[in-house]
Design an enzyme around this catalytic site. Structure first.
Site, PDB file in Angstrom:
ATOM      1  N   ASP A   1       0.804  -1.285  -0.056  1.00 31.57           N
ATOM      2  CA  ASP A   1      -0.005  -0.070  -0.011  1.00 31.57           C
ATOM      3  C   ASP A   1       1.089   1.182  -0.044  1.00 31.57           C
ATOM      4  O   ASP A   1       1.533   1.533   0.958  1.00 31.57           O
ATOM      5  CB  ASP A   1      -0.729   0.070   1.235  1.00 31.57           C
TER       6      ASP A   1
ATOM      7  N   LYS B   1      -7.085   3.281  -2.609  1.00 31.44           N
ATOM      8  CA  LYS B   1      -7.197   3.132  -1.117  1.00 31.44           C
ATOM      9  C   LYS B   1      -7.422   4.764  -0.379  1.00 31.44           C
ATOM     10  O   LYS B   1      -6.718   5.687  -0.856  1.00 31.44           O
ATOM     11  CB  LYS B   1      -6.154   2.615  -0.280  1.00 31.44           C
TER      12      LYS B   1
ATOM     13  N   LYS C   1     -10.188   0.278  -1.649  1.00 30.02           N
ATOM     14  CA  LYS C   1     -10.006  -0.245  -0.259  1.00 30.02           C
ATOM     15  C   LYS C   1     -10.243   1.132   0.439  1.00 30.02           C
ATOM     16  O   LYS C   1      -9.930   2.259   0.516  1.00 30.02           O
ATOM     17  CB  LYS C   1      -8.370  -0.366   0.234  1.00 30.02           C
TER      18      LYS C   1
END
Length: 225
Positions: free
Chosen positions: A92, A155, A185
């Site tokens: 990430d 995300k 996400k």
């Protein structure tokens, strides 16, 4: 929407990114994640080598350029490559939201692409855009840059930015922008069953939770059960 506890658990990256986390903490996190039925654990890159063998079916995620995104692309790329070498299945990364807000969308795309190229194709890249700190137009631009750079997910948040974490509105906008081509996400500030189910209903395909046990304990209580 209707979900079971087991179904929601499979959306979850069970997360521990505290600066004081120890090797023992991440090993305990992995055991808890397996017991809860989570999809993965997400830990700091310096602890990847300490987590040990994971239970079957549990993925290993980490972060890159975290939490500011102000690292150079070369540093982020090296960090991501090392993370995968150390066992991470997913990374990430944080974009430089200052450059995004300055309209330097190509620089953001190139940043994502540099990290993507440093990782094997089998590893998954998620791009953290800090949606709470952006306008709607900037959220859309960030998602487009992430997609153009080769990411598999966008995300919402690191959970460390003072502007806040995930919102239903941001997740809906991100999901519309990527149109199912990328995952979404939702992460940051999701603390209840109702919050988690609302994020999935808005289009989230993964959830970043640090209080996973408490969220799942709310199954059957209130909306979305």
């Amino acid at each position: 929407m209707t979900m079971t506890r087991e179904q929601l658990a499979r959306y979850v990256d069970h997360t521990l990114l505290r600066t004081d986390a120890t090797p023992a903490d991440v090993r305990a996190l992995a055991r808890e994640a397996a017991d809860l039925g989570a999809f993965s654990i997400c830990i700091s890159p310096s602890l990847l080598a300490d987590v040990g063998p994971l239970p079957d079916g549990l993925a290993l995620a980490t972060v890159c350029g975290f939490p500011s995104g102000k690292h150079t692309s070369a540093v982020k790329a090296t960090e991501a490559a090392q993370a995968v070498a150390d066992g991470a299945d997913e990374v990430d990364m944080v974009i430089d939201i200052g450059r995004l807000r300055a309209g330097e969308h190509e620089a953001v795309r190139a940043d994502v692409e540099a990290v993507r190229r440093a990782m094997p194709e089998t590893a998954l890249l998620k791009v953290i855009i800090e949606s709470a700190a952006l306008t709607d137009l900037e959220v859309v631009a960030a998602c487009r840059a992430a997609e153009a750079g080769g990411a598999q997910f966008v995300k919402t948040s690191t959970g460390f930015h003072p502007a806040g974490g995930a919102t239903v509105e941001a997740v809906e906008l991100m999901a519309r922008t990527v149109g199912g081509r990328l995952g979404v996400k939702a992460s940051g500030g999701i603390r209840s069953w109702a919050d988690a189910v609302a994020m999935v209903g808005a289009g989230a395909t993964r959830l970043g939770l640090s209080g996973t046990a408490a969220v799942l304990a709310g199954a059957g209580a209130g909306a979305g059960c």
